[in-house]
Design a protein around this motif. Sequence first.
Motif, PDB file in Angstrom:
ATOM      1  N   PRO A  91       0.728  -1.161   0.261  1.00 37.64           N
ATOM      2  CA  PRO A  91       0.005   0.310   0.119  1.00 37.64           C
ATOM      3  C   PRO A  91       0.941   1.003  -0.079  1.00 37.64           C
ATOM      4  CG  PRO A  91      -0.086  -1.639   2.165  1.00 37.64           C
ATOM      5  CD  PRO A  91       0.769  -2.452   0.956  1.00 37.64           C
ATOM      6  N   GLU A  92       2.353   1.130   0.228  1.00 35.23           N
ATOM      7  CA  GLU A  92       3.158   2.386  -0.038  1.00 35.23           C
ATOM      8  C   GLU A  92       2.999   2.732  -0.728  1.00 35.23           C
ATOM      9  OE1 GLU A  92       6.473   1.765   2.672  1.00 35.23           O
ATOM     10  OE2 GLU A  92       5.733   0.760   4.140  1.00 35.23           O
ATOM     11  N   ILE A  93       3.257   2.062  -2.200  1.00 33.35           N
ATOM     12  CA  ILE A  93       3.447   2.751  -3.116  1.00 33.35           C
ATOM     13  C   ILE A  93       2.463   2.167  -4.615  1.00 33.35           C
ATOM     14  CG2 ILE A  93       6.363   2.537  -2.567  1.00 33.35           C
ATOM     15  CD1 ILE A  93       6.568  -0.036  -4.390  1.00 33.35           C
ATOM     16  N   ALA A  94       1.869   1.300  -3.983  1.00 31.28           N
ATOM     17  CA  ALA A  94       0.312   0.358  -4.666  1.00 31.28           C
ATOM     18  C   ALA A  94      -0.299   1.591  -5.805  1.00 31.28           C
ATOM     19  CB  ALA A  94       0.017   0.208  -4.483  1.00 31.28           C
ATOM     20  N   GLY A  95      -0.037   2.889  -5.175  1.00 33.91           N
ATOM     21  CA  GLY A  95      -0.210   3.912  -6.321  1.00 33.91           C
ATOM     22  C   GLY A  95       0.452   4.755  -7.108  1.00 33.91           C
ATOM     23  N   TYR A  96       1.658   4.402  -7.287  1.00 32.98           N
ATOM     24  CA  TYR A  96       2.719   5.271  -7.722  1.00 32.98           C
ATOM     25  C   TYR A  96       3.372   4.292  -9.113  1.00 32.98           C
ATOM     26  CZ  TYR A  96       2.082   7.826  -3.653  1.00 32.98           C
ATOM     27  OH  TYR A  96       2.118   8.535  -2.847  1.00 32.98           O
ATOM     28  N   VAL A  97       2.477   3.002  -9.206  1.00 32.03           N
ATOM     29  CA  VAL A  97       3.443   2.478  -9.971  1.00 32.03           C
ATOM     30  C   VAL A  97       3.007   1.669 -10.608  1.00 32.03           C
ATOM     31  CG1 VAL A  97       5.660   1.052  -8.500  1.00 32.03           C
ATOM     32  CG2 VAL A  97       3.117   0.135  -8.298  1.00 32.03           C
ATOM     33  N   ARG A  98       3.160   2.437 -12.135  1.00 29.99           N
ATOM     34  CA  ARG A  98       1.946   1.032 -13.405  1.00 29.99           C
ATOM     35  C   ARG A  98       2.561  -0.744 -13.707  1.00 29.99           C
ATOM     36  NH1 ARG A  98       4.130   1.041 -18.154  1.00 29.99           N
ATOM     37  NH2 ARG A  98       1.818   1.611 -19.025  1.00 29.99           N
ATOM     38  N   GLY A  99       1.159  -0.633 -13.227  1.00 25.74           N
ATOM     39  CA  GLY A  99       0.933  -2.621 -13.177  1.00 25.74           C
ATOM     40  C   GLY A  99      -0.242  -2.979 -14.161  1.00 25.74           C
ATOM     41  N   PHE A 100       0.557  -4.422 -14.426  1.00 24.71           N
ATOM     42  CA  PHE A 100      -0.598  -5.411 -14.903  1.00 24.71           C
ATOM     43  C   PHE A 100      -0.939  -6.546 -14.601  1.00 24.71           C
ATOM     44  CE2 PHE A 100       2.030  -2.196 -17.462  1.00 24.71           C
ATOM     45  CZ  PHE A 100       1.927  -1.667 -17.573  1.00 24.71           C
ATOM     46  N   LYS A 101      -0.021  -6.838 -14.074  1.00 25.32           N
ATOM     47  CA  LYS A 101      -0.073  -8.910 -13.526  1.00 25.32           C
ATOM     48  C   LYS A 101       0.205  -8.692 -12.076  1.00 25.32           C
ATOM     49  CE  LYS A 101       2.145 -11.960 -15.632  1.00 25.32           C
ATOM     50  NZ  LYS A 101       1.027 -13.028 -15.628  1.00 25.32           N
ATOM     51  N   TYR A 102      -1.369  -9.112 -11.256  1.00 27.87           N
ATOM     52  CA  TYR A 102      -0.867  -8.958 -10.054  1.00 27.87           C
ATOM     53  C   TYR A 102      -1.325 -10.825  -9.351  1.00 27.87           C
ATOM     54  CZ  TYR A 102      -3.167  -4.646  -9.076  1.00 27.87           C
ATOM     55  OH  TYR A 102      -3.293  -3.419  -9.421  1.00 27.87           O
ATOM     56  N   SER A 103      -0.259 -10.292  -8.602  1.00 24.08           N
ATOM     57  CA  SER A 103       0.550 -11.479  -8.428  1.00 24.08           C
ATOM     58  C   SER A 103       0.571 -12.664  -6.241  1.00 24.08           C
ATOM     59  CB  SER A 103       1.633 -12.496  -8.268  1.00 24.08           C
ATOM     60  OG  SER A 103       1.700 -13.562  -7.637  1.00 24.08           O
ATOM     61  N   LEU A 142      18.707 -11.161 -18.310  1.00 24.66           N
ATOM     62  CA  LEU A 142      18.680  -9.852 -17.818  1.00 24.66           C
ATOM     63  C   LEU A 142      17.569  -8.358 -18.393  1.00 24.66           C
ATOM     64  CD1 LEU A 142      22.174  -9.306 -18.495  1.00 24.66           C
ATOM     65  CD2 LEU A 142      21.547  -8.471 -17.066  1.00 24.66           C
ATOM     66  N   ILE A 143      17.328  -9.517 -19.790  1.00 20.50           N
ATOM     67  CA  ILE A 143      15.577  -8.989 -20.572  1.00 20.50           C
ATOM     68  C   ILE A 143      14.708  -9.201 -19.443  1.00 20.50           C
ATOM     69  CG2 ILE A 143      14.412  -8.716 -22.057  1.00 20.50           C
ATOM     70  CD1 ILE A 143      17.204  -8.829 -23.987  1.00 20.50           C
ATOM     71  N   PHE A 144      15.168 -10.893 -19.277  1.00 20.00           N
ATOM     72  CA  PHE A 144      13.171 -12.178 -18.548  1.00 20.00           C
ATOM     73  C   PHE A 144      13.192 -11.037 -17.266  1.00 20.00           C
ATOM     74  CE2 PHE A 144      11.786 -15.813 -16.919  1.00 20.00           C
ATOM     75  CZ  PHE A 144      11.150 -15.327 -17.228  1.00 20.00           C
ATOM     76  N   ALA A 145      14.776 -10.797 -16.063  1.00 25.22           N
ATOM     77  CA  ALA A 145      14.112 -10.410 -15.242  1.00 25.22           C
ATOM     78  C   ALA A 145      13.835  -9.356 -15.097  1.00 25.22           C
ATOM     79  CB  ALA A 145      15.110 -10.168 -14.183  1.00 25.22           C
ATOM     80  N   TYR A 146      14.014  -7.819 -16.240  1.00 29.34           N
ATOM     81  CA  TYR A 146      13.580  -6.482 -16.156  1.00 29.34           C
ATOM     82  C   TYR A 146      12.629  -6.353 -16.220  1.00 29.34           C
ATOM     83  CZ  TYR A 146      13.794  -1.623 -17.665  1.00 29.34           C
ATOM     84  OH  TYR A 146      13.068  -0.392 -17.311  1.00 29.34           O
ATOM     85  N   SER A 147      11.885  -7.578 -16.713  1.00 26.91           N
ATOM     86  CA  SER A 147       9.978  -7.617 -17.483  1.00 26.91           C
ATOM     87  C   SER A 147       9.574  -7.477 -16.127  1.00 26.91           C
ATOM     88  CB  SER A 147       9.756  -8.758 -18.163  1.00 26.91           C
ATOM     89  OG  SER A 147       9.809  -9.622 -17.407  1.00 26.91           O
ATOM     90  N   ARG A 148      10.133  -8.109 -15.075  1.00 26.15           N
ATOM     91  CA  ARG A 148       9.070  -8.232 -13.841  1.00 26.15           C
ATOM     92  C   ARG A 148       9.328  -6.244 -12.938  1.00 26.15           C
ATOM     93  NH1 ARG A 148       6.357 -12.196 -13.817  1.00 26.15           N
ATOM     94  NH2 ARG A 148       5.991 -12.479 -12.664  1.00 26.15           N
ATOM     95  N   ILE A 149      10.146  -5.704 -13.320  1.00 28.25           N
ATOM     96  CA  ILE A 149      10.716  -4.521 -12.983  1.00 28.25           C
ATOM     97  C   ILE A 149       9.404  -3.926 -13.686  1.00 28.25           C
ATOM     98  CG2 ILE A 149      11.929  -2.674 -12.559  1.00 28.25           C
ATOM     99  CD1 ILE A 149      14.204  -4.307 -11.843  1.00 28.25           C
ATOM    100  N   TYR A 150       9.581  -3.889 -14.823  1.00 28.79           N
ATOM    101  CA  TYR A 150       8.131  -3.066 -15.735  1.00 28.79           C
ATOM    102  C   TYR A 150       7.230  -3.102 -15.295  1.00 28.79           C
ATOM    103  CZ  TYR A 150       7.071  -1.070 -19.967  1.00 28.79           C
ATOM    104  OH  TYR A 150       5.862  -0.263 -21.258  1.00 28.79           O
ATOM    105  N   LEU A 151       6.657  -4.063 -15.057  1.00 27.74           N
ATOM    106  CA  LEU A 151       5.474  -4.960 -14.680  1.00 27.74           C
ATOM    107  C   LEU A 151       5.211  -4.873 -12.804  1.00 27.74           C
ATOM    108  CD1 LEU A 151       5.300  -8.174 -16.874  1.00 27.74           C
ATOM    109  CD2 LEU A 151       4.377  -5.578 -17.539  1.00 27.74           C
ATOM    110  N   ALA A 152       5.757  -4.247 -11.918  1.00 27.00           N
ATOM    111  CA  ALA A 152       6.308  -3.691 -10.764  1.00 27.00           C
ATOM    112  C   ALA A 152       5.398  -5.362  -9.877  1.00 27.00           C
ATOM    113  CB  ALA A 152       5.327  -2.838 -10.920  1.00 27.00           C
ATOM    114  N   LEU A 153       6.592  -6.201 -10.366  1.00 30.51           N
ATOM    115  CA  LEU A 153       5.846  -7.010  -9.730  1.00 30.51           C
ATOM    116  C   LEU A 153       7.124  -7.333  -9.007  1.00 30.51           C
ATOM    117  CD1 LEU A 153       4.950 -10.144 -13.142  1.00 30.51           C
ATOM    118  CD2 LEU A 153       3.909  -9.286 -10.896  1.00 30.51           C
TER     119      LEU A 153
END
Length: 204
Positions: A91-103, A142-153
């Motif tokens: 909840p501290e940052i959820a409103g500040y990030v773009r995300g498309f996949k929840y887990s 490197l690319i695979f893991a960066y996707s997790r940052i991009y998607l805020a996972l």
Amino acid sequence: MLDWLLEQDKNLLVYLNSLGTETFDGFWLFITKQFNWIPVFALILYLAFKRLGWRHALLVIILISLLITLTDQTTNLFKNTVQRLRPLNNPEIAGYVRGFKYSASYSFFSGHASNSMACAFFLYHVLRPYLKYMGFIFLWPLIFAYSRIYLALHYPGDILSGFVWGIFTASLMLLLYRYLRDKLFPEQKENLDNPTNSEPISDR
């Protein structure tokens, strides 16, 4: 000190995630799916069979399976022990990030990072003498893991920690590989240790 590092980790995630745009969202959603990387590994396995021979390549495949199992299960153990919330669930940052996949699972550390780095590190050290340009395999984690940052996972710290753990588990598996390799293929030992990377060493 730990609190400061965690705060910087959150800030870096928010910054890197903010660089994303709708233009590239579809690309990173494609990248983050393990299934979409199958053609890359199919090519690597084909080259492994061609260079190593089927018996040696089969040993490599078995050890990769054991490596993925070891890395994945220990990663889940860390996740369930540390229980760090994913960015989209925090909840501290959820409103500040773009995300498309929840887990619903936890964030520390990234299984995508640990498993991909473990496989890449293991395959690099096994196949480097036989295949040119094996260093390019590190583009995958490197690319695979960066996707997790991009998607805020995951946070960047989750990615780096996953990389370190993947290298550790791969290093353990490499010890087993070298022992079994020399045990099972003693007649090939000289070629296995000093091969060329342009010709197959065996067709068996």
